[in-house]
Design a protein around this motif. Structure first.
Motif, PDB file in Angstrom:
ATOM      1  N   HIS A  86       0.870  -1.183   0.000  1.00 30.56           N
ATOM      2  CA  HIS A  86       0.000   0.000   0.000  1.00 30.56           C
ATOM      3  C   HIS A  86       0.900   1.224   0.000  1.00 30.56           C
ATOM      4  O   HIS A  86       1.473   1.591   1.028  1.00 30.56           O
ATOM      5  N   ALA A  87       1.059   1.855  -1.182  1.00 28.58           N
ATOM      6  CA  ALA A  87       2.044   2.928  -1.301  1.00 28.58           C
ATOM      7  C   ALA A  87       1.553   4.002  -2.253  1.00 28.58           C
ATOM      8  O   ALA A  87       0.781   3.753  -3.174  1.00 28.58           O
ATOM      9  N   ALA A  88       2.051   5.222  -2.035  1.00 26.56           N
ATOM     10  CA  ALA A  88       1.609   6.371  -2.817  1.00 26.56           C
ATOM     11  C   ALA A  88       2.015   6.278  -4.286  1.00 26.56           C
ATOM     12  O   ALA A  88       1.255   6.671  -5.172  1.00 26.56           O
ATOM     13  N   ASP A  89       3.229   5.777  -4.568  1.00 33.56           N
ATOM     14  CA  ASP A  89       3.677   5.755  -5.960  1.00 33.56           C
ATOM     15  C   ASP A  89       2.784   4.862  -6.821  1.00 33.56           C
ATOM     16  O   ASP A  89       2.454   5.196  -7.964  1.00 33.56           O
ATOM     17  N   THR A  90       2.381   3.713  -6.271  1.00 35.14           N
ATOM     18  CA  THR A  90       1.485   2.821  -7.011  1.00 35.14           C
ATOM     19  C   THR A  90       0.157   3.504  -7.295  1.00 35.14           C
ATOM     20  O   THR A  90      -0.380   3.436  -8.408  1.00 35.14           O
ATOM     21  N   GLU A  91      -0.379   4.167  -6.291  1.00 38.15           N
ATOM     22  CA  GLU A  91      -1.693   4.794  -6.443  1.00 38.15           C
ATOM     23  C   GLU A  91      -1.641   5.969  -7.412  1.00 38.15           C
ATOM     24  O   GLU A  91      -2.586   6.195  -8.181  1.00 38.15           O
ATOM     25  N   MET A  92      -0.561   6.729  -7.419  1.00 36.17           N
ATOM     26  CA  MET A  92      -0.432   7.804  -8.398  1.00 36.17           C
ATOM     27  C   MET A  92      -0.322   7.236  -9.812  1.00 36.17           C
ATOM     28  O   MET A  92      -0.800   7.842 -10.779  1.00 36.17           O
ATOM     29  N   ALA A 121       4.059  11.270   2.044  1.00 36.46           N
ATOM     30  CA  ALA A 121       4.621  11.701   0.756  1.00 36.46           C
ATOM     31  C   ALA A 121       4.024  13.050   0.373  1.00 36.46           C
ATOM     32  O   ALA A 121       2.852  13.322   0.626  1.00 36.46           O
ATOM     33  N   ALA A 122       4.833  13.893  -0.277  1.00 34.05           N
ATOM     34  CA  ALA A 122       4.387  15.236  -0.661  1.00 34.05           C
ATOM     35  C   ALA A 122       3.646  15.256  -1.992  1.00 34.05           C
ATOM     36  O   ALA A 122       2.696  16.019  -2.182  1.00 34.05           O
ATOM     37  N   ALA A 123       4.092  14.436  -2.938  1.00 30.35           N
ATOM     38  CA  ALA A 123       3.593  14.530  -4.311  1.00 30.35           C
ATOM     39  C   ALA A 123       2.091  14.274  -4.459  1.00 30.35           C
ATOM     40  O   ALA A 123       1.450  14.906  -5.313  1.00 30.35           O
ATOM     41  N   PRO A 124       1.459  13.348  -3.711  1.00 30.47           N
ATOM     42  CA  PRO A 124       0.029  13.124  -3.913  1.00 30.47           C
ATOM     43  C   PRO A 124      -0.820  14.379  -3.733  1.00 30.47           C
ATOM     44  O   PRO A 124      -1.763  14.618  -4.502  1.00 30.47           O
ATOM     45  N   GLY A 125      -0.508  15.195  -2.728  1.00 26.00           N
ATOM     46  CA  GLY A 125      -1.264  16.425  -2.525  1.00 26.00           C
ATOM     47  C   GLY A 125      -1.083  17.397  -3.677  1.00 26.00           C
ATOM     48  O   GLY A 125      -2.028  18.071  -4.102  1.00 26.00           O
ATOM     49  N   ALA A 126       0.147  17.487  -4.210  1.00 26.71           N
ATOM     50  CA  ALA A 126       0.406  18.370  -5.349  1.00 26.71           C
ATOM     51  C   ALA A 126      -0.351  17.892  -6.589  1.00 26.71           C
ATOM     52  O   ALA A 126      -0.947  18.689  -7.318  1.00 26.71           O
ATOM     53  N   LEU A 127      -0.329  16.579  -6.838  1.00 23.75           N
ATOM     54  CA  LEU A 127      -1.044  16.036  -7.986  1.00 23.75           C
ATOM     55  C   LEU A 127      -2.548  16.265  -7.843  1.00 23.75           C
ATOM     56  O   LEU A 127      -3.230  16.614  -8.818  1.00 23.75           O
ATOM     57  N   TYR A 128      -3.079  16.088  -6.650  1.00 24.48           N
ATOM     58  CA  TYR A 128      -4.503  16.298  -6.420  1.00 24.48           C
ATOM     59  C   TYR A 128      -4.885  17.761  -6.662  1.00 24.48           C
ATOM     60  O   TYR A 128      -5.914  18.056  -7.288  1.00 24.48           O
ATOM     61  N   ALA A 129      -4.050  18.699  -6.210  1.00 27.18           N
ATOM     62  CA  ALA A 129      -4.313  20.118  -6.466  1.00 27.18           C
ATOM     63  C   ALA A 129      -4.336  20.405  -7.961  1.00 27.18           C
ATOM     64  O   ALA A 129      -5.183  21.157  -8.462  1.00 27.18           O
TER      65      ALA A 129
END
Length: 373
Positions: A86-92, A121-129
């Protein structure tokens, strides 16, 4: 965990957009430790070396599939990787897969989960924005970005996202094109020569028929690339100098055509690409459509959208193609009738579509006009 550390952690997690003070060295170290701890708590399988090697291979397979435009294979690879950790990179990767397949609403909803569930992780919030801003949700996008900035001051991805979203027409470049958070589709279809340029936005109004600003087609070699990243050769079929519109022949998905002009003051949307950059997702702005100003059959745009876009589509409240943007004005379907001959209009719809539904429906019909020279 000591009471002091627990209180410090809770205060940091609760920090909102207005809490962006510089962190002390001890606070930075605490954040790093808690990020590591969060990753372990989220999924202890991260320590299983063989499984993580398999996962890395699956992530690479998924990214390679997106590069060649095979979103089905990409989804399979990323879902298999998700079963291992369960990881952010996979979900992105899954978010980008669905968006490259045209499923904006699914991508947006899952990205909200990723941003909220992976605060390590920082990137998921940036991608969501970025995705919120794409679909016209400017306020929600700004709140999401501000929260990411407060939690990840100085992060390269968050800072680059903030710089671009502060501009009228953001362009994904530099670190924003890195995976797994890449903020643009992978370019697929025809290979474009070096030195190509994005000149304008157009709309595919029927399979094989694209409308673009006539002033942008004075080049011998042209392509159109849709919001899913697919490029195809385009040829000029007709130029209407009175309207300032050219008709190009190029295959692909078409937008539904409105049967009549929308009334002045009715809800509507305009969608256009930023100029420059490479493969990109277009930007939607919502508002109320303006009235005729009796200038060359054009109407005032009405929608509060930034200036500077060359071309772009105007859509009615149901998301049907209602006209072509021309700066702060637009040409409605009644004026474009000579160029729309033979196209069967869509059935009138009284219900208003949400901005996310409109964006998803037009993503494959909006195109960048690309030239060389």
């Amino acid at each position: 965990m000591s009471g002091l550390r627990r209180r410090t952690l809770l205060a940091w997690l609760a920090a909102g957009p207005g809490v962006a003070a510089a962190e002390t060295a001890s606070e930075v170290r605490l954040r790093e430790l808690m990020a590591q701890r969060a990753a372990r708590v989220n999924d202890p399988r991260v320590h299983q070396a063989a499984a993580m090697a398999d996962r890395a291979a699956l992530l690479a397979t998924g990214e390679a599939a997106l590069v060649r435009g095979d979103t089905d294979a990409a989804q399979v690879a990323f879902e298999r990787a998700a079963a291992l950790l369960h990881a952010a990179d996979t979900e992105m990767g899954l978010v980008r897969t669905w968006l490259q397949a045209g499923e904006y609403r699914r991508a947006l909803a899952f990205c909200a989960h990723t941003a909220g569930g992976h605060r390590e992780a920082a990137a998921p919030g940036a991608l969501y924005a970025w995705l919120l801003r794409l679909g016209g949700q400017l306020d929600a996008g700004q709140r999401t970005l501000a929260l990411a900035q407060s939690r990840w001051a100085g992060d390269a991805v968050v800072d680059a996202t903030a710089r671009q979203l502060a501009s009228a027409w953001p362009v994904a470049d530099g670190v924003l094109l890195d995976t797994p958070h890449r903020m643009a589709p992978q370019p697929t279809g025809d290979t474009l020569p070096a030195g190509h340029r994005v000149m304008a936005s157009g709309v595919r109004v029927a399979p094989g028929r694209v409308l673009v600003p006539a002033r942008s087609v004075a080049a011998s070699s042209m392509w159109v690339r849709d919001g899913l990243g697919r490029a195809a050769t385009a040829t000029v079929e007709r130029v209407d100098t009175d309207l300032g519109v050219a008709v190009l022949a190029s295959p692909g998905h078409a937008a539904g055509l409105a049967a009549r002009d929308p009334f002045a003051g009715s809800p509507g949307y305009t969608v256009a690409f930023s100029e420059g950059g490479d493969a990109a997702w277009p930007w939607l702005h919502a508002g109320f459509l303006g009235a005729s100003d009796r200038v060359a059959r054009r109407r005032r745009l009405g929608i509060d959208a930034p200036a500077g876009a060359a071309g772009g589509g105007v859509f009615n409240a149901a998301g049907q193609f209602a006209g072509l943007r021309d700066g702060d004005r637009w040409l409605p379907v009644s004026a474009l009738a000579p160029l729309l001959a033979g196209i069967e209009p869509a059935a009138p719809v009284t219900a208003r579509a949400g901005a996310d539904e409109v964006y998803e429906n037009v993503l494959g019909s909006m195109v960048q006009l690309i030239v060389t020279g």
